[in-house]
Design an enzyme around this catalytic site. Sequence first.
Site, PDB file in Angstrom:
ATOM      1  N   ARG A  51       0.795  -1.228   0.000  1.00 52.92           N
ATOM      2  CA  ARG A  51       0.000   0.000   0.000  1.00 52.92           C
ATOM      3  C   ARG A  51       0.826   1.276   0.000  1.00 52.92           C
ATOM      4  O   ARG A  51       0.580   2.194  -0.795  1.00 52.92           O
ATOM      5  CB  ARG A  51      -0.905   0.065   1.252  1.00 52.92           C
ATOM      6  CG  ARG A  51      -2.169  -0.701   1.143  1.00 52.92           C
ATOM      7  CD  ARG A  51      -2.505  -1.281   2.486  1.00 52.92           C
ATOM      8  NE  ARG A  51      -1.516  -2.290   2.784  1.00 52.92           N
ATOM      9  CZ  ARG A  51      -1.598  -3.565   2.355  1.00 52.92           C
ATOM     10  NH1 ARG A  51      -2.651  -3.950   1.690  1.00 52.92           N
ATOM     11  NH2 ARG A  51      -0.646  -4.437   2.606  1.00 52.92           N
ATOM     12  N   THR A  52       1.757   1.364   0.930  1.00 47.91           N
ATOM     13  CA  THR A  52       2.414   2.655   1.131  1.00 47.91           C
ATOM     14  C   THR A  52       3.229   3.030  -0.098  1.00 47.91           C
ATOM     15  O   THR A  52       3.145   4.153  -0.601  1.00 47.91           O
ATOM     16  CB  THR A  52       3.298   2.611   2.393  1.00 47.91           C
ATOM     17  OG1 THR A  52       2.541   2.017   3.449  1.00 47.91           O
ATOM     18  CG2 THR A  52       3.724   3.999   2.799  1.00 47.91           C
ATOM     19  N   LYS A  81      26.279  -2.087   0.420  1.00 52.03           N
ATOM     20  CA  LYS A  81      27.748  -1.962   0.464  1.00 52.03           C
ATOM     21  C   LYS A  81      28.187  -1.143   1.670  1.00 52.03           C
ATOM     22  O   LYS A  81      29.362  -0.814   1.800  1.00 52.03           O
ATOM     23  CB  LYS A  81      28.245  -1.305  -0.830  1.00 52.03           C
ATOM     24  CG  LYS A  81      27.979  -2.144  -2.067  1.00 52.03           C
ATOM     25  CD  LYS A  81      28.456  -1.431  -3.323  1.00 52.03           C
ATOM     26  CE  LYS A  81      27.284  -1.040  -4.199  1.00 52.03           C
ATOM     27  NZ  LYS A  81      27.667  -0.195  -5.326  1.00 52.03           N
ATOM     28  N   ARG A 102      11.075   4.161   3.622  1.00 43.73           N
ATOM     29  CA  ARG A 102      10.709   3.153   4.628  1.00 43.73           C
ATOM     30  C   ARG A 102      11.961   2.365   4.959  1.00 43.73           C
ATOM     31  O   ARG A 102      12.707   1.953   4.061  1.00 43.73           O
ATOM     32  CB  ARG A 102       9.632   2.205   4.101  1.00 43.73           C
ATOM     33  CG  ARG A 102       9.443   1.006   5.022  1.00 43.73           C
ATOM     34  CD  ARG A 102       8.286   0.142   4.642  1.00 43.73           C
ATOM     35  NE  ARG A 102       7.026   0.801   4.940  1.00 43.73           N
ATOM     36  CZ  ARG A 102       5.846   0.200   4.861  1.00 43.73           C
ATOM     37  NH1 ARG A 102       5.770  -1.063   4.486  1.00 43.73           N
ATOM     38  NH2 ARG A 102       4.731   0.852   5.148  1.00 43.73           N
ATOM     39  N   HIS A 130       4.714   5.429  11.852  1.00 43.72           N
ATOM     40  CA  HIS A 130       4.241   5.356  10.464  1.00 43.72           C
ATOM     41  C   HIS A 130       3.202   6.478  10.333  1.00 43.72           C
ATOM     42  O   HIS A 130       2.001   6.241  10.240  1.00 43.72           O
ATOM     43  CB  HIS A 130       3.624   3.980  10.215  1.00 43.72           C
ATOM     44  CG  HIS A 130       3.355   3.630   8.794  1.00 43.72           C
ATOM     45  ND1 HIS A 130       3.440   4.545   7.754  1.00 43.72           N
ATOM     46  CD2 HIS A 130       2.981   2.449   8.221  1.00 43.72           C
ATOM     47  CE1 HIS A 130       3.138   3.920   6.614  1.00 43.72           C
ATOM     48  NE2 HIS A 130       2.848   2.659   6.877  1.00 43.72           N
TER      49      HIS A 130
HETATM   50  N1   CP Z   1      -0.273  -0.315   5.965  1.00 46.40           N
HETATM   51  C1   CP Z   1       0.922  -0.468   5.349  1.00 46.40           C
HETATM   52  O1   CP Z   1       1.918   0.199   5.712  1.00 46.40           O
HETATM   53  O2   CP Z   1       0.921  -1.377   4.348  1.00 46.40           O
HETATM   54  P1   CP Z   1       2.189  -1.766   3.460  1.00 46.40           P
HETATM   55  O3   CP Z   1       3.193  -2.415   4.388  1.00 46.40           O
HETATM   56  O4   CP Z   1       1.665  -2.695   2.414  1.00 46.40           O
HETATM   57  O5   CP Z   1       2.756  -0.495   2.889  1.00 46.40           O
END
Ligand code: CP
Length: 300
Positions: A51-52, A81, A102, A130
């Site tokens: 999703r993100t 590396k 991320r 998050h």
């Molecule tokens: N909710 C969420 O962060 O989903 P993903 O890990 O698929 O990005």
Amino acid sequence: MKHVLSSDQYTKESLEEVFKLAEKIRTNPKEYAHKLDDKIIAIMFYEPSTRTRLSFETAALKLGAKIITTENAGEFSSAAKGETIQDTVQVIAGYADALVIRHKSDTSAIDAASVEKIPVINAGAGKGEHPTQALLDLYTIERKKGKIDGVKVAILGDLLYGRTIHSLIKLLSLYDNIEIYGLSKEAFALPQEYIDMLKERRIEYKKCTSFDELPKDIDIIYHTRIQAERFEGDFGKEEFIINKEVLDTFSDHTILMHPLPRVIEISTDVDDDPRACYFEQAHNGLYVRMALLLQVLDKA
Ligand code: CP
């Protein structure tokens, strides 16, 4: 420089600005289709995502931006590396106008932003935060409930490692008369620092051990999966599975949320229930992330 690093940076007023902008984009997408025509967004994901990553990529494309992206940056970027996040960001700043990152480290987004060359958006940092997920969660609550003040919310599942939980309760704590109920195995209970934060902000937090302890008229049940990738060993049986029988013990007005991905904690037999809104929640993320890209690039 504008970044999105933590729920801590938001106020009720700044959240309303994000939600209003998301709503405007949703109702009039053509007006925003070329806002970022001259921009390039770098999307570096060192951990898996559906999703993100894809919603940020879609958000950037729908605003007219171009993207450069690494979906498995731990393996396919020079992090493999030994390059530091700071050095990586110094370099990316020469190519792109903003970075969405991320990473497994709790401080990754802060480390990236410390370079202060391009706006950084935290798309999930270890077990810490998050924030963009929490923003879309709150946007969903406001759309579904018509308000955020006064809501009763049950947080379930992995309250220890669940970064979406940590960011969400920080945002909820900005509102009035919020009640939060935590239901998890003891091994995944909410860390004391978050309980202390809620107490300081006069938010009622009740630790529960069974579904029976949750109010039947609760507004929101927010479930999460156990973050098995964050610890070694087996976490045992999932004790708090929501299926039709369990959901039917709650009110018709209770909504069921989940940041996704789910594993077994929400049974598919509730997917068609009008109270289940996790797929709608994921869709809402697109508009919130479009709004955030516009804000950090001063194009709102
Ligand atoms: N909710 C969420 O962060 O989903 P993903 O890990 O698929 O990005």
